[in-house]
Design an enzyme around this catalytic site. Structure first.
Site, short mmCIF file in Angstrom:
data_model
loop_
_atom_site.label_atom_id
_atom_site.label_comp_id
_atom_site.label_asym_id
_atom_site.label_seq_id
_atom_site.Cartn_x
_atom_site.Cartn_y
_atom_site.Cartn_z
N LYS A 28 0.84 -1.21 0.00
CA LYS A 28 0.00 0.00 0.00
C LYS A 28 0.87 1.25 0.00
O LYS A 28 0.65 2.19 -0.77
CB LYS A 28 -0.90 0.03 1.24
CG LYS A 28 -1.57 1.39 1.48
CD LYS A 28 -2.42 1.40 2.72
CE LYS A 28 -1.69 1.66 3.98
NZ LYS A 28 -1.29 3.06 4.21
N ASN A 29 1.90 1.27 0.86
CA ASN A 29 2.69 2.49 1.04
C ASN A 29 3.67 2.75 -0.08
O ASN A 29 4.41 3.73 -0.05
CB ASN A 29 3.38 2.47 2.41
CG ASN A 29 2.36 2.60 3.51
OD1 ASN A 29 1.20 2.94 3.26
ND2 ASN A 29 2.76 2.33 4.73
N ASP A 123 -5.03 12.56 12.61
CA ASP A 123 -5.86 11.35 12.80
C ASP A 123 -5.54 10.75 14.16
O ASP A 123 -4.97 11.39 15.01
CB ASP A 123 -5.67 10.36 11.66
CG ASP A 123 -4.22 9.88 11.57
OD1 ASP A 123 -3.82 9.38 10.52
OD2 ASP A 123 -3.48 10.05 12.56
N ASP A 311 4.62 0.99 12.22
CA ASP A 311 3.45 0.20 11.78
C ASP A 311 3.46 -1.21 12.32
O ASP A 311 2.44 -1.89 12.34
CB ASP A 311 3.41 0.16 10.24
CG ASP A 311 3.29 1.55 9.65
OD1 ASP A 311 3.81 1.78 8.55
OD2 ASP A 311 2.72 2.42 10.31
N ILE A 333 7.75 7.57 16.92
CA ILE A 333 7.40 8.25 15.66
C ILE A 333 6.11 9.05 15.78
O ILE A 333 6.07 10.25 15.51
CB ILE A 333 7.27 7.22 14.51
CG1 ILE A 333 8.47 6.28 14.45
CG2 ILE A 333 7.07 7.95 13.17
CD1 ILE A 333 9.76 6.90 13.99
#
Ligand code: EPZ
Length: 422
Positions: A28-29, A123, A311, A333
């Site tokens: 995805k990234n 977010d 992640d 992070i």
């Protein structure tokens, strides 16, 4: 592109040992940035190994809103057509669906001398400013104005320069890189992000005729060129998806094979899993992993690549909830990336947080409960933890998971896990 909505809960029962193999999808990234890079030159592009996830649909909608056409032309294949004169604007209703939309800024500015993009909000991870994106582009010669929730960048010409990033931000590196490929002269990005997805983007740009050297290291050098051309490219495999299935194995036990996973993209993660007691075998086209009854607890800290990716962190917390011992997890992070912990505590996990640390005391077993996914990785980590729980867990707002995982439920069930939509 229509978005058929699967039921938005994932139901998980006690599972394990897992077995069999799973094929890892494209990253995805990476694919989102490759799609944004097609703003740099007119023509027809073909991307392969493209995951069927909602974030790809979001980016496709964004490019289509500018005048491009994006179509799935075969399983895992995306064809993008950039006609002359697209509108270099990213509207709020599309940007607010996906923060990563911000990476159209650099390529649009480079190709059209102008880009108007809605400011992405924060977010669940806390504030996510774009000051480093803006500073890098300003150093290349862009002028920024902002009004009504939009930023507008203009530049008659971008001129190569030295950019020293305050922090190796992935997005800021990608925006500066995609702008510099069409700038006049040489750009050097220092303290650049080194993620494998950056190297994939650079490979794509070089295929288009760019001159990028050093991607994957902390110093990237770009010789600007006058024009680029459309190409075909295959997206690198998704190391975060691979990490998710390894965490499922860590909780449920068994032996699985990850077809297409690239061990060299996830060294630190595999090192930590080995410390926890998992057996890892690296193969030419994948990874085989074996996990016995109970993992050993370890401490982990998130860092920019090649350190342990932020992640991966929700998966460590999920594994540590039933591991043997106590583990301290430190987030360096994103300040606020701990929201899923309340959900794990609802399942009986013993976790205390203090600032950007979490102390996880392993328990023999969690208990199934209704929980909520707050973001992509948090949602997937709840499903992973639930594999080791007594009784059923219902993970709601599973659409978050669909943003980043292709056929997550089907793939896990294929490994023998008791998971279904419901
Ligand atoms: C990318 O986000 C990934 N997203 C994230 O994955 C990943 O967690 C993150 O990199 C770190 O690895 C995509 O690639 C789409 P950053 P990005 O800029 O680019 C601060 C997932 O689940 N910062 O490297 O937004 C920022 O607030 C997602 O797949 C500034 O202060 O991350 C953060 O604390 C979640 N100013 C840190 O740097 C800036 O201008 C790292 O952010 C830019 C960033």
């Amino acid at each position: 592109m229509p978005l058929p909505g699967p039921p938005d809960r994932i139901l998980v029962g006690p599972s394990g040992p897992l077995g069999g193999q799973v094929t890892i999808s494209g990253a995805k990234n990476s694919v989102l940035k490759l799609m944004a890079a097609t703003c740099l030159a007119e023509g027809t592009y073909v991307l392969r190994n493209v995951p069927d996830i909602t974030d790809v649909t979001c980016m496709a909608d964004l490019l289509a809103s500018m005048g491009m056409t994006v179509a799935r032309t075969a399983p895992g294949e995306l064809t993008l057509v950039h006609p002359p004169g697209i509108v270099p604007e990213a509207p709020y209703e599309l940007v607010e669906r996906m923060r990563a939309s911000i990476v159209v800024l650099g390529p649009l500015l480079a190709r059209y001398g102008r880009a108007r993009v809605a400011l992405p909000g924060g977010d669940d991870f806390g504030p996510r400013p774009i000051d480093m994106h803006q500073r890098g582009l300003e150093q290349l010669g862009a002028v920024f104005t902002s009004a009504h929730g939009y930023i507008e960048a203009t530049a008659e010409h971008l001129v190569g320069t030295s950019i020293l990033l305050e922090f190796p931000s992935v997005g800021a590196t990608e925006n500066a890189l995609m702008a510099a490929v069409l700038a006049r002269g040489t750009t050097v990005i220092d303290n650049a992000a080194r993620e494998p997805e950056i190297a994939d983007l650079a490979a794509f740009l070089n295929r288009m005729g760019a001159r990028v050297a050093g991607a994957g290291s902390s110093t990237i050098t770009i010789e600007g060129v006058d024009a680029l051309a459309p190409v075909e490219h295959t997206v690198v495999p998704d190391r975060i998806e691979a990490a998710t299935f390894l965490a499922a194995l860590g909780v449920a036990g068994g032996a699985i094979r990850l077809v297409g996973a690239r061990a060299e993209h996830m060294d630190m993660y595999l090192q930590k899993l080995t410390e926890m007691g998992m057996g890892i075998t690296v193969e030419p086209d994948g990874i085989t992993a074996v996990a016995g009854q109970r993992l050993r607890s370890v401490d982990v800290s998130t860092l920019p690549y090649p350190g342990l990716a932020t992640d991966y962190k929700p998966f460590f917390v999920a594994m540590l909830t039933t591991a043997d011992g106590v583990g301290i997890v430190t987030e360096n992070i994103f300040s606020g990336r701990f929201r899923y912990i309340d959900e794990l505590v609802r399942m009986g996990a013993d976790i205390r947080t203090e600032g950007h640390h979490a102390v996880v005391r392993g328990r023999a077993r969690l208990s199934g409960a209704p929980v909520r996914a707050h973001d992509i990785r948090a949602g997937a980590a709840l499903v992973v933890a639930a594999l080791g729980a007594e009784g059923e867990t219902a993970v709601s707002d599973a659409d978050h998971i669909d943003r980043g995982y292709e056929q997550f439920v089907e793939k896990l069930a294929g490994l023998g896990a008791d998971v279904r939509r419901g």
